[in-house]
Scaffold this motif. Sequence first.
Motif, PDB file in Angstrom:
ATOM      1  N   MET A   1      39.240  40.177 -80.279  1.00 58.11           N
ATOM      2  CA  MET A   1      40.329  40.442 -81.392  1.00 58.11           C
ATOM      3  C   MET A   1      40.332  42.533 -81.040  1.00 58.11           C
ATOM      4  O   MET A   1      41.528  42.744 -80.872  1.00 58.11           O
ATOM      5  CB  MET A   1      39.503  40.762 -82.165  1.00 58.11           C
ATOM      6  N   ARG A   2      39.413  42.724 -79.882  1.00 58.88           N
ATOM      7  CA  ARG A   2      39.976  44.882 -79.840  1.00 58.88           C
ATOM      8  C   ARG A   2      40.312  44.411 -78.427  1.00 58.88           C
ATOM      9  O   ARG A   2      40.196  45.363 -77.739  1.00 58.88           O
ATOM     10  CB  ARG A   2      39.047  45.208 -80.170  1.00 58.88           C
ATOM     11  N   GLU A   3      40.700  43.271 -77.887  1.00 58.27           N
ATOM     12  CA  GLU A   3      40.244  43.866 -76.622  1.00 58.27           C
ATOM     13  C   GLU A   3      42.024  43.780 -75.944  1.00 58.27           C
ATOM     14  O   GLU A   3      42.480  44.326 -75.063  1.00 58.27           O
ATOM     15  CB  GLU A   3      41.130  42.485 -75.214  1.00 58.27           C
ATOM     16  N   LEU A   4      43.174  43.864 -76.126  1.00 58.75           N
ATOM     17  CA  LEU A   4      44.103  45.069 -76.139  1.00 58.75           C
ATOM     18  C   LEU A   4      44.424  45.959 -76.993  1.00 58.75           C
ATOM     19  O   LEU A   4      44.250  45.931 -77.934  1.00 58.75           O
ATOM     20  CB  LEU A   4      45.423  43.511 -77.057  1.00 58.75           C
ATOM     21  N   LYS A   5      44.900  46.572 -76.158  1.00 58.66           N
ATOM     22  CA  LYS A   5      45.072  47.980 -76.572  1.00 58.66           C
ATOM     23  C   LYS A   5      46.531  48.369 -75.872  1.00 58.66           C
ATOM     24  O   LYS A   5      47.282  48.077 -74.919  1.00 58.66           O
ATOM     25  CB  LYS A   5      44.027  49.034 -75.407  1.00 58.66           C
ATOM     26  N   LYS A   6      47.018  49.955 -76.550  1.00 63.09           N
ATOM     27  CA  LYS A   6      48.548  50.170 -76.686  1.00 63.09           C
ATOM     28  C   LYS A   6      48.032  52.259 -76.379  1.00 63.09           C
ATOM     29  O   LYS A   6      47.530  52.187 -77.006  1.00 63.09           O
ATOM     30  CB  LYS A   6      49.730  49.184 -76.744  1.00 63.09           C
ATOM     31  N   MET A   7      49.532  52.147 -75.831  1.00 58.83           N
ATOM     32  CA  MET A   7      49.235  53.912 -76.469  1.00 58.83           C
ATOM     33  C   MET A   7      51.059  54.123 -77.110  1.00 58.83           C
ATOM     34  O   MET A   7      51.926  53.264 -75.942  1.00 58.83           O
ATOM     35  CB  MET A   7      49.361  54.682 -75.604  1.00 58.83           C
ATOM     36  N   PRO A   8      51.343  54.868 -78.063  1.00 61.43           N
ATOM     37  CA  PRO A   8      52.043  54.944 -78.434  1.00 61.43           C
ATOM     38  C   PRO A   8      53.503  56.128 -77.254  1.00 61.43           C
ATOM     39  O   PRO A   8      52.745  56.820 -76.801  1.00 61.43           O
ATOM     40  CB  PRO A   8      52.447  56.075 -79.454  1.00 61.43           C
ATOM     41  N   GLN A   9      54.402  56.119 -77.538  1.00 60.63           N
ATOM     42  CA  GLN A   9      55.764  57.132 -76.428  1.00 60.63           C
ATOM     43  C   GLN A   9      55.369  58.095 -77.220  1.00 60.63           C
ATOM     44  O   GLN A   9      55.345  59.050 -76.429  1.00 60.63           O
ATOM     45  CB  GLN A   9      57.075  56.579 -76.595  1.00 60.63           C
ATOM     46  N   ILE A  10      55.512  58.683 -78.067  1.00 63.37           N
ATOM     47  CA  ILE A  10      55.220  59.939 -78.685  1.00 63.37           C
ATOM     48  C   ILE A  10      53.498  60.674 -79.133  1.00 63.37           C
ATOM     49  O   ILE A  10      53.523  59.551 -80.400  1.00 63.37           O
ATOM     50  CB  ILE A  10      56.006  60.670 -79.520  1.00 63.37           C
ATOM     51  N   ARG A  11      52.564  61.172 -78.667  1.00 65.74           N
ATOM     52  CA  ARG A  11      51.847  61.171 -79.579  1.00 65.74           C
ATOM     53  C   ARG A  11      51.080  62.697 -79.333  1.00 65.74           C
ATOM     54  O   ARG A  11      51.269  63.035 -78.401  1.00 65.74           O
ATOM     55  CB  ARG A  11      50.374  60.425 -78.266  1.00 65.74           C
ATOM     56  N   PHE A  15      44.780  63.820 -78.213  1.00 66.62           N
ATOM     57  CA  PHE A  15      44.160  62.521 -79.147  1.00 66.62           C
ATOM     58  C   PHE A  15      44.609  61.288 -77.091  1.00 66.62           C
ATOM     59  O   PHE A  15      45.742  61.390 -76.901  1.00 66.62           O
ATOM     60  CB  PHE A  15      44.705  61.675 -79.815  1.00 66.62           C
ATOM     61  N   LYS A  16      43.641  60.666 -76.323  1.00 62.20           N
ATOM     62  CA  LYS A  16      43.285  60.054 -75.451  1.00 62.20           C
ATOM     63  C   LYS A  16      43.624  59.061 -75.338  1.00 62.20           C
ATOM     64  O   LYS A  16      43.636  57.498 -74.718  1.00 62.20           O
ATOM     65  CB  LYS A  16      43.015  60.810 -74.579  1.00 62.20           C
ATOM     66  N   GLU A  17      42.706  57.957 -76.388  1.00 57.65           N
ATOM     67  CA  GLU A  17      42.252  56.681 -76.267  1.00 57.65           C
ATOM     68  C   GLU A  17      43.177  55.671 -76.738  1.00 57.65           C
ATOM     69  O   GLU A  17      44.460  56.107 -77.477  1.00 57.65           O
ATOM     70  CB  GLU A  17      40.730  56.929 -77.574  1.00 57.65           C
ATOM     71  N   SER A  18      43.576  55.291 -76.196  1.00 60.38           N
ATOM     72  CA  SER A  18      44.595  54.017 -76.827  1.00 60.38           C
ATOM     73  C   SER A  18      44.178  53.176 -77.957  1.00 60.38           C
ATOM     74  O   SER A  18      42.920  53.030 -78.285  1.00 60.38           O
ATOM     75  CB  SER A  18      44.485  52.919 -75.517  1.00 60.38           C
ATOM     76  N   TRP A  19      45.164  53.073 -78.678  1.00 60.50           N
ATOM     77  CA  TRP A  19      45.382  52.001 -79.916  1.00 60.50           C
ATOM     78  C   TRP A  19      44.738  50.918 -80.263  1.00 60.50           C
ATOM     79  O   TRP A  19      45.298  50.573 -78.419  1.00 60.50           O
ATOM     80  CB  TRP A  19      46.694  52.402 -80.426  1.00 60.50           C
ATOM     81  N   GLU A  20      44.259  50.037 -80.138  1.00 59.22           N
ATOM     82  CA  GLU A  20      43.793  49.123 -80.784  1.00 59.22           C
ATOM     83  C   GLU A  20      44.199  48.265 -81.633  1.00 59.22           C
ATOM     84  O   GLU A  20      44.689  48.499 -82.156  1.00 59.22           O
ATOM     85  CB  GLU A  20      42.261  48.955 -80.350  1.00 59.22           C
ATOM     86  N   LEU A 163      46.305  50.389 -84.215  1.00 60.81           N
ATOM     87  CA  LEU A 163      46.164  51.665 -85.015  1.00 60.81           C
ATOM     88  C   LEU A 163      45.143  52.469 -83.604  1.00 60.81           C
ATOM     89  O   LEU A 163      44.525  52.025 -83.449  1.00 60.81           O
ATOM     90  CB  LEU A 163      45.435  51.518 -86.186  1.00 60.81           C
ATOM     91  N   PRO A 164      45.380  54.268 -84.478  1.00 63.13           N
ATOM     92  CA  PRO A 164      44.320  54.851 -83.373  1.00 63.13           C
ATOM     93  C   PRO A 164      43.207  54.382 -84.301  1.00 63.13           C
ATOM     94  O   PRO A 164      42.781  54.529 -85.439  1.00 63.13           O
ATOM     95  CB  PRO A 164      44.878  55.500 -83.700  1.00 63.13           C
ATOM     96  N   THR A 165      42.002  53.991 -82.988  1.00 70.99           N
ATOM     97  CA  THR A 165      40.306  54.196 -83.678  1.00 70.99           C
ATOM     98  C   THR A 165      40.483  55.391 -84.380  1.00 70.99           C
ATOM     99  O   THR A 165      39.191  55.263 -85.614  1.00 70.99           O
ATOM    100  CB  THR A 165      39.522  53.971 -82.638  1.00 70.99           C
ATOM    101  N   GLN A 166      40.902  56.482 -84.218  1.00 65.70           N
ATOM    102  CA  GLN A 166      40.132  58.072 -84.892  1.00 65.70           C
ATOM    103  C   GLN A 166      40.997  58.419 -86.086  1.00 65.70           C
ATOM    104  O   GLN A 166      42.512  58.217 -85.853  1.00 65.70           O
ATOM    105  CB  GLN A 166      40.305  58.972 -84.030  1.00 65.70           C
ATOM    106  N   GLN A 386      59.221  54.499 -84.709  1.00 66.02           N
ATOM    107  CA  GLN A 386      59.498  53.756 -83.809  1.00 66.02           C
ATOM    108  C   GLN A 386      58.451  54.484 -82.382  1.00 66.02           C
ATOM    109  O   GLN A 386      58.453  53.441 -81.304  1.00 66.02           O
ATOM    110  CB  GLN A 386      61.102  54.131 -82.899  1.00 66.02           C
ATOM    111  N   LYS A 387      58.294  55.926 -82.376  1.00 62.10           N
ATOM    112  CA  LYS A 387      57.900  55.963 -80.908  1.00 62.10           C
ATOM    113  C   LYS A 387      56.527  56.453 -81.616  1.00 62.10           C
ATOM    114  O   LYS A 387      55.673  56.882 -80.161  1.00 62.10           O
ATOM    115  CB  LYS A 387      58.740  57.431 -80.422  1.00 62.10           C
ATOM    116  N   MET A 388      56.151  57.533 -82.057  1.00 62.24           N
ATOM    117  CA  MET A 388      55.204  57.877 -83.126  1.00 62.24           C
ATOM    118  C   MET A 388      54.052  56.060 -82.483  1.00 62.24           C
ATOM    119  O   MET A 388      52.898  56.672 -83.327  1.00 62.24           O
ATOM    120  CB  MET A 388      54.685  58.693 -83.955  1.00 62.24           C
ATOM    121  N   PHE A 389      53.997  54.923 -83.172  1.00 60.87           N
ATOM    122  CA  PHE A 389      53.575  53.742 -83.509  1.00 60.87           C
ATOM    123  C   PHE A 389      53.691  53.136 -82.395  1.00 60.87           C
ATOM    124  O   PHE A 389      54.496  52.866 -82.012  1.00 60.87           O
ATOM    125  CB  PHE A 389      53.528  52.986 -84.536  1.00 60.87           C
ATOM    126  N   VAL A 390      53.332  52.240 -82.338  1.00 68.63           N
ATOM    127  CA  VAL A 390      52.836  51.006 -81.371  1.00 68.63           C
ATOM    128  C   VAL A 390      53.506  49.728 -81.879  1.00 68.63           C
ATOM    129  O   VAL A 390      52.458  49.252 -83.091  1.00 68.63           O
ATOM    130  CB  VAL A 390      51.453  50.242 -80.981  1.00 68.63           C
TER     131      VAL A 390
END
Length: 390
Positions: A1-11, A15-20, A163-166, A386-390
């Motif tokens: 369920m949590r193996e897929l991770k992505k990053m937004p274009q603008i951040r 914050f460095k961790e990938s969104w899960e 969504l971001p984990t933090q 568009q760019k601040m979310f995944v």
Amino acid sequence: MRELKKMPQIRFPEFKESWEESLLSDFLTKYSENNSDNEFAIDDILSLSSIHGIVDRKELLEDTYSNVNHLNYKKTRLNDFVYGKSISSSYPFGLFKVNNCKDGLLSTLYFTFKVKDYVNPMFLDLYFSHLTRVNNFLRKYVLVGDRYITADSDYLLSGKIYLPTQIDEQQKIASFLTVIDEKLQALKKKKTLLEQYKKGVMQKLFSQELRFKDENGMEFPDWEEKKLGESLEYEQPTNYLVSSIEYEDRFETPVVTAGKTFILGYTNEINGIFKDNLPVIIFDDFTTATQFVDFPFKAKSSAMKILKAKETVNIKFIYEAMQNIKYETGGHGRHWISVFAELPILIPTLPEQARIANFLSSIDDKINHTHQQIEKTEVWKKGLLQKMFV
């Protein structure tokens, strides 16, 4: 369920961790509590608006229900997440909104969810406020009928989003975009107030309750009653080319003039307002024309005329003055142009016309500038959503 991770274009850089990828059920809990204990009254019934979110019907819409059994309605609390099964052109699969209005009641057509502590409710609201994102999500989980949506709350909760984990990052995104939205609402309010101000000023100007003085501080002469036909010249439009595009449909002839003219004719719709069987006056000055109609304007009737102001009148003044004229055509008759020419109108001297026209143009400039600010802010916000979310 949590193996897929992505990053937004603008951040935000801290914050460095990938969104899960997570299930909606990871941060939403369904609940349905009716009003059988009569905690809320009929005046506490809320509605869901695609523009405003959860709204107080009595306060915003100035109405409420009178003949409903509000004891069967669902309770909703501040910060609940709500799914509405209403169909609209923008939201054909329904919409998600956070209740940021107040505690109250909702129709049983809504699904209500509690948001868990480690998720920011406004972050979810903003995530699903992007049209393409929410429509692409919901189309997988709802069935759209002719008038209603069939949906299952458990099935909706099986959907996945990133969504971001933090929660700190969620809150910072929500706060940042909320500030932009507040700026946008302030600009829209400013435009509305300017439009109301212009309307009030025009009433006083054309009733002569408010008069200007000449350059020597003296009163201008009295206004004279004339017929519109004495101030305007009529022309029959011919085929024109607009932006080098040829239109072959002779029943929809493109019409464009050199500016500083009027178009008087029948049209079915202008900016969503239907005006069947009424002549429509359009100020054809390319610096302001898009306020009234999207060009090229297409003539639907051979009765359409181009009006040019004579030298005795100021084009801006006569346009504004015509907005106060009440006229009826007696149906879709062939002689309404000549009837229009006979309408009486009060005309001041040309110098006073210019003073009035310049004053109203200065208000128009402020309205147009504010409108441009609104459009730019909306485009900016759309890009951020568009760019601040995944």
